[in-house]
Scaffold this active site. Structure first.
Site, short mmCIF file in Angstrom:
data_model
loop_
_atom_site.label_atom_id
_atom_site.label_comp_id
_atom_site.label_asym_id
_atom_site.label_seq_id
_atom_site.Cartn_x
_atom_site.Cartn_y
_atom_site.Cartn_z
CG HIS A 53 69.03 42.36 100.90
ND1 HIS A 53 70.32 41.97 101.45
CD2 HIS A 53 68.50 42.51 99.86
CE1 HIS A 53 70.78 42.34 100.11
NE2 HIS A 53 69.84 42.51 98.85
CG ASP B 210 70.24 38.91 103.29
OD1 ASP B 210 69.75 39.19 103.78
OD2 ASP B 210 69.91 37.46 103.08
CD GLU C 145 66.86 40.34 99.16
OE1 GLU C 145 65.87 40.42 98.14
OE2 GLU C 145 68.25 39.56 98.93
CG ASP D 170 68.91 44.30 96.75
OD1 ASP D 170 69.47 44.64 96.39
OD2 ASP D 170 67.49 43.87 96.90
#
Length: 486
Positions: free
Chosen positions: A76, A78, A145, A169
């Site tokens: 992601h 962000d 996210e 992640d």
């Protein structure tokens, strides 16, 4: 280029250094997304975006790998914007300042964004490489996210062609994740009325800070203090004794971060001002006794302050303090099936005060939908008893483990071939996007892995340098060992 760009593996660290230089907090990722798009186009790669803003990049298979199953590398864009109170930093304008601290990379007074910047950097490094062997390859970079999984919610069927998704992640080397918790936001809103500060009262700001904070999923079981709950406990316990009247209560900044700081503006009779300071100082001693093995830097103090604001009326003040004190927080239940894993939890993440209301924003997580529903019922019951409203939003599903996952077995074998021991196969008490991806792509085989990142969602966030090298080794090895199409 900062000093981290010289670390190994250079392709990953150079991309991460660039990522740090472009502001990209949740809801403000566009500048970084545009940089990535322009870079990919300059590399001759196919790039597109969906309506929600997710970025898709496609790279053909290397020679001889055309018959392998298609892989989607996913991260992601962000990052969580958290800073120390004394740090001057605008996350929408100022670059992150990473630096090497021994065996780790961290940032000056802010979150580092290794979550999920290291994963994103690895995806870009694979795209840039001319040497890594891989089959048909796609990279999916989702938006927002951390603040609601907007990109994952908006992902539609038909955009991805791959059979396997590698989510980057996760935050512990040596662990491979094949399941995660679902979650939902819960907001209790209490209406308040106000009245003038009584005659003979003085105003004070009382501050509780210095807690470790951290990720409201991965760190919820560690016994760390929640600033909102701790300050609420003090006020509930001493408001009557001090004839204290509340003007404002604020604490935390993100529903998915354990609050590190909270403050309240209060009014007390002038003759009780010294007693307030004395009791709050004693409270610091009490917290050190209770939490001192974990929370080593708790600070409590009062400041003189002047304000024209009115105080809460007595009845809504009592209701708010009782509601906050009664609100559940932390681990609700440990899993019976997976030793050491939290099944269900709640984080009292953010409290804000408006002119006519106070909001308590929580994040519920659970490996089971029934566990999530149970805690929703608990919050609703607390709100009902208080005469407050309670609304739930942003619910996202968990990711159910698949013991027969082909890619999980491939990763396990590759890992053992590199290091001589098997990885730990885990389920994480945090919200990974994989659960949401399963709706438009129910047959996609998924795992999640990454380097070791400590204290994500807090200004203490850091990534262990040597595990980035190991993560990069694993990434290359698994891409080279993807099975052939049936």
């Amino acid at each position: 280029m900062s000093e981290i760009s010289q670390l190994s593996p250079q392709p990953v660290w150079q991309f991460f250094d660039k990522i740090c230089s472009i502001p990209h907090p949740s809801k403000h990722e566009e500048a970084l997304a545009q940089y990535i798009i322009e870079w990919a186009q300059s590399e001759g790669l196919a790039v597109r975006r969906d309506e929600i803003g997710n970025v898709f990049i496609k790279k053909p298979a290397t020679a001889g790998m055309e018959n392998r199953k298609g892989v989607v590398l996913q991260a992601h864009i962000d990052m969580v914007p958290q800073k120390n109170e004394d740090t001057v930093h605008d996350f929408t304008k100022d670059p992150i300042q990473p630096y090497i601290d021994g065996d780790w990379v961290t940032a000056k007074g802010t979150t580092l964004g290794a979550d999920n910047g290291m994963g994103m950097a690895s995806c870009l490094a694979v795209l840039a490489s001319k040497n890594i062997k891989h089959g048909p390859l796609e990279v999916l970079l989702t938006i927002d996210e951390e603040a609601g999984m907007t990109g994952a919610f908006g992902l539609e069927a038909g955009w991805l062609e791959g059979d396997i998704l590698l989510n980057t992640d996760s935050e512990q080397h040596g662990e491979i994740y094949m399941g995660c918790a679902g979650g939902v936001d819960g907001a209790i809103t209490l209406d308040i009325t106000r009245e003038a500060i009584p005659a003979g009262y003085v105003t004070r700001k009382i501050i509780l800070k210095g807690l470790k904070g951290g990720h409201s999923g991965c760190d919820i079981h560690t016994g760390r203090g929640n600033a909102n709950k701790l300050l609420g406990r003090f006020l509930y316990g001493h408001a009557t004794e001090l004839d204290l009247r509340l003007v404002e209560f604020c604490g935390g900044s993100l529903r998915n971060a354990i609050p590190r700081e909270a403050f309240a503006v209060v009014a007390v009779p002038a003759e009780n001002a010294d007693k307030l300071a004395e009791l709050f100082s004693f409270y610091n001693t009490l917290l050190s006794e209770e939490l001192g093995r974990i929370e080593t830097d708790v600070v409590t103090f009062t400041e003189e302050i002047t304000t024209d604001a009115q105080v809460f009326a007595s009845a809504p003040q009592a209701t708010f303090l009782a509601t906050l004190n009664a609100c559940p927080n932390g681990v609700i239940r440990m899993s019976d099936d997976i030793e050491g894993v939290v099944e269900t939890s709640l984080n009292v993440g953010v409290i804000t005060t408006a002119e006519n209301s106070v909001e308590i924003l929580c994040l519920i997580r659970s490996l089971m939908d029934s566990g999530r529903s149970m805690v929703e019922g608990m919050l609703s019951s607390v709100a009902e008893l208080a005469g407050a409203s309670c609304e739930f939003s942003g619910a996202y599903p968990g990711w159910k483990p698949d013991a027969d996952s082909e890619i999980m077995h491939v990763f396990r074998d590759v890992y053992e071939g590199i290091y001589g021991n098997k990885p730990n196969i885990m389920v994480i008490h945090a919200g990974l996007e994989c659960g949401l991806f399963k709706k438009p792509y129910p047959n996609m085989d998924m795992i999640s892995f990454g380097p070791t990142i400590k204290f994500p969602h807090s200004p203490d966030e850091k990534v262990e340098i040597k595990t980035v090298e190991l993560f990069w080794q694993q990434m290359q090895a698994i891409l080279e060992n993807i099975p052939e199409k049936a």
